[in-house]
Design a protein around this motif. Structure first.
Motif, PDB file in Angstrom:
ATOM      1  N   ALA A  52      34.599  41.130  33.017  1.00  0.00           N
ATOM      2  CA  ALA A  52      33.407  40.719  33.751  1.00  0.00           C
ATOM      3  C   ALA A  52      33.088  41.704  34.877  1.00  0.00           C
ATOM      4  CB  ALA A  52      33.602  39.308  34.317  1.00  0.00           C
ATOM      5  N   ALA A  53      34.135  42.216  35.536  1.00  0.00           N
ATOM      6  CA  ALA A  53      33.904  43.181  36.609  1.00  0.00           C
ATOM      7  C   ALA A  53      33.362  44.489  36.052  1.00  0.00           C
ATOM      8  CB  ALA A  53      35.207  43.422  37.361  1.00  0.00           C
ATOM      9  N   ALA A  54      33.879  44.927  34.889  1.00  0.00           N
ATOM     10  CA  ALA A  54      33.409  46.176  34.289  1.00  0.00           C
ATOM     11  C   ALA A  54      31.949  46.080  33.888  1.00  0.00           C
ATOM     12  CB  ALA A  54      34.272  46.530  33.077  1.00  0.00           C
ATOM     13  N   VAL A  55      31.533  44.918  33.350  1.00  0.00           N
ATOM     14  CA  VAL A  55      30.135  44.749  32.955  1.00  0.00           C
ATOM     15  C   VAL A  55      29.236  44.665  34.184  1.00  0.00           C
ATOM     16  CG1 VAL A  55      28.520  43.232  31.755  1.00  0.00           C
ATOM     17  CG2 VAL A  55      30.786  43.648  30.789  1.00  0.00           C
ATOM     18  N   SER A  56      29.725  44.019  35.251  1.00  0.00           N
ATOM     19  CA  SER A  56      28.886  43.808  36.440  1.00  0.00           C
ATOM     20  C   SER A  56      28.807  45.050  37.323  1.00  0.00           C
ATOM     21  CB  SER A  56      29.452  42.642  37.254  1.00  0.00           C
ATOM     22  OG  SER A  56      29.535  41.475  36.484  1.00  0.00           O
ATOM     23  N   GLN A  57      29.819  45.934  37.272  1.00  0.00           N
ATOM     24  CA  GLN A  57      29.855  47.059  38.201  1.00  0.00           C
ATOM     25  C   GLN A  57      28.765  48.075  37.870  1.00  0.00           C
ATOM     26  OE1 GLN A  57      33.669  48.837  38.450  1.00  0.00           O
ATOM     27  NE2 GLN A  57      33.084  50.379  39.940  1.00  0.00           N
ATOM     28  N   PRO A  58      27.979  48.449  38.827  1.00  0.00           N
ATOM     29  CA  PRO A  58      26.907  49.438  38.578  1.00  0.00           C
ATOM     30  C   PRO A  58      27.497  50.810  38.209  1.00  0.00           C
ATOM     31  CG  PRO A  58      26.564  48.266  40.652  1.00  0.00           C
ATOM     32  CD  PRO A  58      27.951  47.940  40.216  1.00  0.00           C
ATOM     33  N   GLY A  59      26.802  51.499  37.343  1.00  0.00           N
ATOM     34  CA  GLY A  59      27.182  52.872  37.003  1.00  0.00           C
ATOM     35  C   GLY A  59      28.166  52.980  35.863  1.00  0.00           C
ATOM     36  N   ILE A  60      28.772  51.900  35.406  1.00  0.00           N
ATOM     37  CA  ILE A  60      29.730  51.963  34.282  1.00  0.00           C
ATOM     38  C   ILE A  60      28.975  51.722  32.983  1.00  0.00           C
ATOM     39  CG2 ILE A  60      31.703  50.842  33.181  1.00  0.00           C
ATOM     40  CD1 ILE A  60      32.897  50.334  35.845  1.00  0.00           C
ATOM     41  N   PHE A  61      28.972  52.741  32.132  1.00  0.00           N
ATOM     42  CA  PHE A  61      28.306  52.633  30.828  1.00  0.00           C
ATOM     43  C   PHE A  61      29.219  53.098  29.700  1.00  0.00           C
ATOM     44  CE2 PHE A  61      24.795  52.679  33.806  1.00  0.00           C
ATOM     45  CZ  PHE A  61      23.953  51.711  33.290  1.00  0.00           C
ATOM     46  N   HIS A  78      28.638  36.252  17.764  1.00  0.00           N
ATOM     47  CA  HIS A  78      28.713  35.259  18.831  1.00  0.00           C
ATOM     48  C   HIS A  78      28.748  36.012  20.158  1.00  0.00           C
ATOM     49  CE1 HIS A  78      29.997  32.479  15.643  1.00  0.00           C
ATOM     50  NE2 HIS A  78      29.615  31.515  16.455  1.00  0.00           N
ATOM     51  N   ALA A  79      27.881  35.639  21.071  1.00  0.00           N
ATOM     52  CA  ALA A  79      27.797  36.329  22.351  1.00  0.00           C
ATOM     53  C   ALA A  79      27.978  35.329  23.488  1.00  0.00           C
ATOM     54  CB  ALA A  79      26.451  37.051  22.488  1.00  0.00           C
ATOM     55  N   ALA A  80      28.888  35.662  24.418  1.00  0.00           N
ATOM     56  CA  ALA A  80      29.137  34.819  25.593  1.00  0.00           C
ATOM     57  C   ALA A  80      28.703  35.609  26.832  1.00  0.00           C
ATOM     58  CB  ALA A  80      30.606  34.441  25.684  1.00  0.00           C
ATOM     59  N   PRO A  81      27.953  34.993  27.751  1.00  0.00           N
ATOM     60  CA  PRO A  81      27.468  35.724  28.924  1.00  0.00           C
ATOM     61  C   PRO A  81      28.591  36.007  29.923  1.00  0.00           C
ATOM     62  CG  PRO A  81      26.896  33.406  29.081  1.00  0.00           C
ATOM     63  CD  PRO A  81      27.501  33.602  27.735  1.00  0.00           C
ATOM     64  N   THR A  82      28.453  37.113  30.637  1.00  0.00           N
ATOM     65  CA  THR A  82      29.350  37.432  31.749  1.00  0.00           C
ATOM     66  C   THR A  82      28.556  37.290  33.048  1.00  0.00           C
ATOM     67  OG1 THR A  82      28.795  39.790  31.620  1.00  0.00           O
ATOM     68  CG2 THR A  82      30.702  39.023  30.343  1.00  0.00           C
ATOM     69  N   PHE A  83      29.266  36.984  34.130  1.00  0.00           N
ATOM     70  CA  PHE A  83      28.601  36.716  35.404  1.00  0.00           C
ATOM     71  C   PHE A  83      29.182  37.616  36.489  1.00  0.00           C
ATOM     72  CE2 PHE A  83      28.537  32.917  32.834  1.00  0.00           C
ATOM     73  CZ  PHE A  83      27.210  32.507  32.910  1.00  0.00           C
ATOM     74  N   ASP A  84      28.313  38.006  37.421  1.00  0.00           N
ATOM     75  CA  ASP A  84      28.769  38.833  38.534  1.00  0.00           C
ATOM     76  C   ASP A  84      29.304  37.935  39.647  1.00  0.00           C
ATOM     77  OD1 ASP A  84      26.567  37.689  39.669  1.00  0.00           O
ATOM     78  OD2 ASP A  84      25.317  39.505  39.586  1.00  0.00           O
ATOM     79  N   ALA A  85      29.634  38.516  40.772  1.00  0.00           N
ATOM     80  CA  ALA A  85      30.235  37.763  41.873  1.00  0.00           C
ATOM     81  C   ALA A  85      29.274  36.714  42.437  1.00  0.00           C
ATOM     82  CB  ALA A  85      30.672  38.721  42.983  1.00  0.00           C
TER      83      ALA A  85
END
Length: 553
Positions: free
Chosen positions: A69-78, A149-156
């Motif tokens: 979740a942190a990797a998906v939410s962190q800006p600049g990580i692609f 199947h897709a599950a959403p991730t959430f930021d802080a």
């Protein structure tokens, strides 16, 4: 004139009778076909849902992982390492595991592919914070028939930052369905065939002409030898998958049965009408006609007698087959224990041989004390081997016995001896809590041992993939109660565990009769057995009637 009119009336009645029997039989046969087809369709839908459930569970689990979740939410990580996702895909049987950022940009996948999946139907659901499900969009990067199947991730801040998608290749799932006798397929909301056990249906549902019969959806198709020409169509919505399960059932057997019975009824009525005409015309041969009728009645009675005898023989054969199946379930469990039992017997045999040789040497030297000590060890080892063989032989017996006063601690110790090698092979830590005083209940040592061996074996199998393997057996009194607890994944469906042939093991690993047989044995003792999840594994509780209460009665 009167004879011609009578013949015409007989023909008309025969046609009416044949038509009525044909129509009634066809309706009954189609109704039975509908019931069976509905059951087959429900089973097929459950099978697909269970196959895809692993993908859903993995997607939800990975989306809740703080690191992902942190990797998906962190800006600049692609670019997320594919090797980390590949392990999840390999262990779950998924074709790919995708990490999507924002609206649907793929920043990592087990296959190493990248792209934009913002137009996927399931991604719309994920962006709304819900679980998305549906087929993968067709394209040059993510092609083929793939279900996701897709599950959403959430930021802080609790906002949707992306999603984790787990995909399954539908073509791989279909390989095990090709031999199914019924044509089954699953369509999406647009009517496209997503998955099917017939290749002819993958291009889309075949051209169909609806010809309803008695309110049933009968369709005529022309799609090859493996698709019925005249078929009963049933469908079952699967809202959790966004699909509709559909089945085409061949109505030819029902039509043939209705036609045969209609012709038989018409022919029977024609015969009866001809007989009446014959009697009307030839009253002088009434005695002969009566004799012929009696012969026919006797033949029919004989046929019915043979049919009754055949049905009784079939019922007896079914009863024997059920008894043999029950015994086969126990012998299957014995087969799984055979390797450990041979190991348990081989060690004492080797030790006996060694002690015997040493005893002979000590006797030759005149050291009778050492020789006697060796002979004592030989006697102990022989006793241990005898207990193992007695427990194993008792477990294999199939003859029923009435409930008698039984020491439950002895039954537990016998079951532990039988399963010792199996527990040792998986390094299962076993904790047994027995009271100092004997706990007596109305049961049977042999059959109670069978119940305990089954519960212990199931617990050991359930903990095969667990990091912590701990088996706890507790015996208490007032009323006599045995509790078997493990640290496995728990019970998938606690309400169905005692149903015959219900099993979560792989095909060939079990018949699904163990808990059903154990339930029957405990009920036969007048006791009760229950299973539940503890949050750290599964727990089975066996409660029996106290021996003191039985004696007082």
């Amino acid at each position: 004139m009167h004879r011609a009119l009578l013949i015409l009336l007989t023909l008309f009645a025969a046609l009416a009778m044949a038509g009525g029997v044909w129509w009634t039989t066809l309706g009954t046969a189609l109704t039975a076909l509908q019931a069976k087809g509905g059951s087959d369709l429900s089973l097929a839908a459950d099978r697909l849902r269970l196959e895809l459930q692993r993908s859903r569970d993995l997607a939800v689990l990975l989306a809740a992982d703080p690191g992902i979740a942190a990797a998906v939410s962190q800006p600049g990580i692609f670019d997320y390492p594919a090797t980390r996702l590949q392990g999840f895909a390999d262990r779950s049987g998924a074709s790919d595991v995708l990490l999507l950022k924002g609206a649907g940009t793929v920043i990592g996948s087990a296959s190493g592919r990248r792209g934009d999946l913002s137009d996927a139907v399931w991604m719309d659901r994920a962006r709304q914070g819900a679980l998305g499900v549906g087929p993968m969009p067709q394209g040059p990067v993510f092609g083929g028939r793939v279900f996701a199947h897709a599950a959403p991730t959430f930021d802080a801040q609790g906002k949707v930052s992306g999603a984790v998608a787990v995909t399954r290749d539908l073509a791989i799932l279909e390989r095990g369905w090709r031999g199914d006798p019924q044509a089954i397929y699953f369509t999406d909301t647009a009517g496209h065939v997503v998955v099917s056990n017939r290749e002819e249906l993958l291009g889309g549902p075949p051209p169909q002409i609806r010809t309803p019969i008695r309110g049933l959806d009968i369709r005529r198709t022309e799609s090859g030898r493996y698709i019925p020409r005249d078929a009963l169509h049933l469908e079952l919505p699967q809202p959790t998958l966004g699909l509709t399960a559909e089945i085409l059932l061949d109505t030819a057997p029902a039509r043939q049965l209705a036609q045969a019975r209609g012709l038989a009824a018409g022919a029977a009525l024609l015969v009866l009408g001809g007989l009446l005409v014959f009697l009307w015309e030839r009253r002088r041969v009434l005695a002969r006609a009566n004799q012929l009728l009696e012969v026919r009645v006797a033949e029919r009675t004989a046929a019915l007698t043979d049919e009754i005898r055949e049905r009784r023989e079939a019922e007896a054969a079914l009863t024997r087959a059920q008894a043999e199946l029950v015994q086969a379930s126990k012998l299957s469990a014995l087969g799984q224990l055979s390797a450990g039992i041979s190991h348990e017997l081989n060690q004492p045999l080797m030790a006996i041989r060694s002690f015997a040789q040493n005893a002979a040497t000590f006797l030759n030297r005149g050291n009778t004390n050492a020789a006697g000590a060796n002979l004592t060890r030989i006697n102990d080892l022989a006793g241990r081997m005898g207990r193992i063989i007695r427990n194993l032989s008792a477990f294999a017996r199939s003859e029923p016995q009435p409930a008698v006063e039984t020491n439950l601690a002895t039954a537990i110790e016998g079951a532990l001896e039988i399963t010792e090698s199996r527990r040792a092979a998986l390094a299962v830590e076993t904790e047994v809590d027995l009271p100092d005083a004997p706990v007596l209940a109305m049961a049977g040592e042999v059959r109670m041992g069978q119940v305990l061996v089954n519960l212990i074996a199931n617990a050991v199998d359930a903990m095969a993939d667990s990091d912590k393997r701990r088996l706890t057996i507790t015996l208490t009194d007032g009323p006599p109660t045995i509790t078997v607890r493990d640290t496995g994944p728990g019970l998938t469906d606690p309400e169905a565990i005692f149903d015959p042939f219900y099993t979560t093991k792989e095909v060939g690993a079990g018949l699904g009769l163990g808990l059903s047989l154990s339930y029957g044995i405990v009920q036969g003792f007048g006791g009760d057995i229950r299973g539940r999840n503890t949050g750290q594994g599964a727990e089975f509780v066996v409660t029996l009637r106290p021996a003191e209460a039985e004696a007082a009665a």
